[in-house]
Design a protein around this motif. Structure first.
Motif, PDB file in Angstrom:
ATOM      1  N   ALA A 234       1.287   9.739  -6.164  1.00 21.62           N
ATOM      2  CA  ALA A 234      -0.154  10.118  -5.416  1.00 21.62           C
ATOM      3  C   ALA A 234      -1.034   8.964  -6.434  1.00 21.62           C
ATOM      4  O   ALA A 234      -1.791   8.325  -5.828  1.00 21.62           O
ATOM      5  CB  ALA A 234      -0.477  11.453  -5.506  1.00 21.62           C
ATOM      6  N   GLU A 235      -0.736   8.502  -7.745  1.00 25.16           N
ATOM      7  CA  GLU A 235      -2.039   8.287  -8.664  1.00 25.16           C
ATOM      8  C   GLU A 235      -2.214   6.741  -7.845  1.00 25.16           C
ATOM      9  O   GLU A 235      -3.765   6.477  -8.196  1.00 25.16           O
ATOM     10  CB  GLU A 235      -1.937   9.012 -10.219  1.00 25.16           C
ATOM     11  N   ASP A 236      -1.493   6.356  -7.681  1.00 26.52           N
ATOM     12  CA  ASP A 236      -1.597   4.862  -7.015  1.00 26.52           C
ATOM     13  C   ASP A 236      -1.376   5.020  -5.610  1.00 26.52           C
ATOM     14  O   ASP A 236      -1.389   3.500  -4.827  1.00 26.52           O
ATOM     15  CB  ASP A 236      -0.598   3.936  -7.508  1.00 26.52           C
TER      16      ASP A 236
ATOM     17  N   VAL B 202       1.694  15.611   0.681  1.00 25.10           N
ATOM     18  CA  VAL B 202       2.131  16.925   0.107  1.00 25.10           C
ATOM     19  C   VAL B 202       2.350  18.035   1.436  1.00 25.10           C
ATOM     20  O   VAL B 202       1.419  17.732   2.403  1.00 25.10           O
ATOM     21  CB  VAL B 202       1.061  17.801  -0.778  1.00 25.10           C
TER      22      VAL B 202
ATOM     23  N   ALA C 242       5.722  16.089 -11.116  1.00 30.63           N
ATOM     24  CA  ALA C 242       5.693  15.271 -12.071  1.00 30.63           C
ATOM     25  C   ALA C 242       5.845  14.246 -11.266  1.00 30.63           C
ATOM     26  O   ALA C 242       4.817  12.485 -11.130  1.00 30.63           O
ATOM     27  CB  ALA C 242       5.994  15.314 -12.974  1.00 30.63           C
TER      28      ALA C 242
ATOM     29  N   ASN D 216      -2.369   5.049  -1.802  1.00 30.04           N
ATOM     30  CA  ASN D 216      -3.971   4.319  -0.890  1.00 30.04           C
ATOM     31  C   ASN D 216      -4.750   5.280  -0.474  1.00 30.04           C
ATOM     32  O   ASN D 216      -6.438   6.380   0.110  1.00 30.04           O
ATOM     33  CB  ASN D 216      -3.939   3.489  -0.036  1.00 30.04           C
ATOM     34  N   VAL D 217      -3.451   5.959   0.652  1.00 34.64           N
ATOM     35  CA  VAL D 217      -3.939   7.977   1.523  1.00 34.64           C
ATOM     36  C   VAL D 217      -3.111   8.825   0.726  1.00 34.64           C
ATOM     37  O   VAL D 217      -2.007   8.243   1.148  1.00 34.64           O
ATOM     38  CB  VAL D 217      -3.518   7.411   2.973  1.00 34.64           C
ATOM     39  N   ASN D 218      -3.867   9.960   0.338  1.00 38.42           N
ATOM     40  CA  ASN D 218      -2.958  10.938   0.024  1.00 38.42           C
ATOM     41  C   ASN D 218      -3.522  12.767   0.528  1.00 38.42           C
ATOM     42  O   ASN D 218      -4.600  12.343   0.930  1.00 38.42           O
ATOM     43  CB  ASN D 218      -3.299  11.472  -1.877  1.00 38.42           C
ATOM     44  N   LEU D 219      -2.955  12.793   1.279  1.00 39.62           N
ATOM     45  CA  LEU D 219      -3.053  14.335   2.080  1.00 39.62           C
ATOM     46  C   LEU D 219      -1.821  14.831   1.866  1.00 39.62           C
ATOM     47  O   LEU D 219      -0.907  15.350   0.965  1.00 39.62           O
ATOM     48  CB  LEU D 219      -2.153  13.553   3.740  1.00 39.62           C
TER      49      LEU D 219
ATOM     50  N   LYS E   9       0.985  -1.188   0.160  1.00 33.51           N
ATOM     51  CA  LYS E   9      -0.101   0.057  -0.109  1.00 33.51           C
ATOM     52  C   LYS E   9       0.913   1.300  -0.046  1.00 33.51           C
ATOM     53  O   LYS E   9       2.212   1.124   0.157  1.00 33.51           O
ATOM     54  CB  LYS E   9      -1.015   0.298   1.402  1.00 33.51           C
TER      55      LYS E   9
ATOM     56  N   TYR F 185       5.654  13.645  -7.987  1.00 30.03           N
ATOM     57  CA  TYR F 185       4.772  13.753  -6.930  1.00 30.03           C
ATOM     58  C   TYR F 185       3.141  13.096  -7.333  1.00 30.03           C
ATOM     59  O   TYR F 185       3.219  12.036  -6.994  1.00 30.03           O
ATOM     60  CB  TYR F 185       4.337  14.680  -5.918  1.00 30.03           C
ATOM     61  N   LEU F 186       3.132  13.352  -8.195  1.00 27.11           N
ATOM     62  CA  LEU F 186       1.998  12.534  -8.873  1.00 27.11           C
ATOM     63  C   LEU F 186       2.016  11.416  -9.260  1.00 27.11           C
ATOM     64  O   LEU F 186       1.362  10.350  -9.130  1.00 27.11           O
ATOM     65  CB  LEU F 186       1.529  13.390 -10.739  1.00 27.11           C
ATOM     66  N   ALA F 187       3.046  10.978  -9.741  1.00 28.66           N
ATOM     67  CA  ALA F 187       3.268   9.885 -10.448  1.00 28.66           C
ATOM     68  C   ALA F 187       3.384   8.296  -9.113  1.00 28.66           C
ATOM     69  O   ALA F 187       2.874   7.405  -9.172  1.00 28.66           O
ATOM     70  CB  ALA F 187       4.534   8.931 -10.699  1.00 28.66           C
TER      71      ALA F 187
ATOM     72  N   THR G 211       1.097   5.592   0.752  1.00 27.89           N
ATOM     73  CA  THR G 211       0.763   6.462   1.025  1.00 27.89           C
ATOM     74  C   THR G 211       1.577   8.178   1.063  1.00 27.89           C
ATOM     75  O   THR G 211       3.130   8.091   0.673  1.00 27.89           O
ATOM     76  CB  THR G 211       0.819   7.056   2.782  1.00 27.89           C
TER      77      THR G 211
ATOM     78  N   HIS H 138       3.862   0.476   4.633  1.00 21.13           N
ATOM     79  CA  HIS H 138       3.141   1.371   3.318  1.00 21.13           C
ATOM     80  C   HIS H 138       4.297   1.746   2.870  1.00 21.13           C
ATOM     81  O   HIS H 138       4.972   1.958   3.189  1.00 21.13           O
ATOM     82  CB  HIS H 138       2.558   2.655   3.310  1.00 21.13           C
TER      83      HIS H 138
END
Lengths: 159, 159, 159
Positions: free
Chosen positions: C150-152, C10, C144, C154-157, C5, C146-148, C7, C34
């Protein structure tokens, strides 16, 4: 049988507007039949304080914190344009005019909709808050309990 | 055919730096071919205000709010080191030096990339903002519309 | 073999309490096995600054920013009740009393648990921060990267 969707919110902020946003999202998600958890930490705990003064034994530092922090949702300030407490009065006035629910009622509604309200025990310790000072029907837990919910969450927010 | 990934952002903050972060993430996600939604609520609505004064009928309280809040992205302050408006000037100066896009252009780029910009109708009511005062090509909706997007979101943020 | 998993956080805030929350969640998630990433941007970069003064060549504006921003986690203020630096002293005192780990140790623990600490190169440029001024074993990347993650996630804060 499909599993219910899950929404979790960490509420760290002690601002009236941010707590309002948290509870509006929580109530909306509960109405959409999500399982919803709000984990209150640091200043977010103030939303759960009873508004009367509760007499409990505390150390000096803890007494100071308890004194300086707002007692309950209705006494919280705004994150912007607070103007020494004038801002919240203004917002509540327009809320009344537009029939928007004030924060204490949003919290009540969340409890009626079985939104799980958790108070972070670690920050309760730091700020010297005790269970007697908080609303009834609150759960007490640490970050592990939050993560157990959040790792299966569809919507996880930090406010 | 696989479904597009989704990114949703609730923008409650009225700070230049936080709105900039929101729009940089939104533009990045759109470039990665995500379906992206930014839901503007409370002070986040200020990012969508036109910078000229629009004459609309309002009550007294609503007029006060409208007067005190920054008109448009270019007039927002910083969350830290704002120094009565000097901080944003400084940041914009270094941004120009380093060829970073200022917020108004980031918003334009988001619109060109079909990022869905939603204005929260409930807080528009509270702050007395009317559609004529906001940018063109904005959608108007409530928390239910946000949740409908967020519950299938891959990246959901509250800023 | 199941995937780990994920996490992602930002950290834009430069407040001691918010950074503490970020690192407590990160360490908790890492303990739950995680894969954890903290992406430090804007004032969140201050948590990664070394506390000694590092002499590097800078422009005038960048020097000003560097001077005005706190040098390292131990020098950050609180988001509420900061009282010109008295609040953080108070919080650290109660943290010590209750055996809670202070922020610099939470960061160390995160590094030991292989939490990936990323410094946002775009905002480093804006604030004039250079790699020599930040802690060792930090990664340097943009939105970019970060997004790579975050897009997978489970917990994005966003904190």
């Amino acid at each position: 049988m499909t599993e219910k969707k899950k929404t979790t919110i960490v509420l760290l902020s002690g601002d009236y507007d941010k707590a309002m946003a948290a509870y509006i999202i929580a109530n909306g998600a509960a109405a959409y039949d999500h399982e919803v958890t709000i984990f209150h930490t640091f200043w977010g705990l103030n939303a759960l304080r009873k508004d009367e003064s509760i007499s409990v034994e505390k150390g000096f530092l803890e007494k100071m914190f308890a004194k300086m922090m707002p007692r309950g949702a209705d006494n919280m300030g705004l994150s912007k344009m607070n103007f020494a407490g004038f801002g919240p009065k203004l917002i509540k006035k327009v809320m009344k005019k537009h029939n928007a629910l004030p924060l204490p009622q949003l919290i009540e509604m969340a409890q009626e909709q079985d939104v799980k309200l958790i108070a972070c025990t670690m920050t309760m310790d730091l700020l010297g808050l005790q269970e007697e000072e908080l609303l009834d029907n609150i759960e007490y837990a640490g970050v592990a309990a939050y993560l157990a919910e959040a790792e299966d969450g569809n919507v996880n927010l930090f406010i």
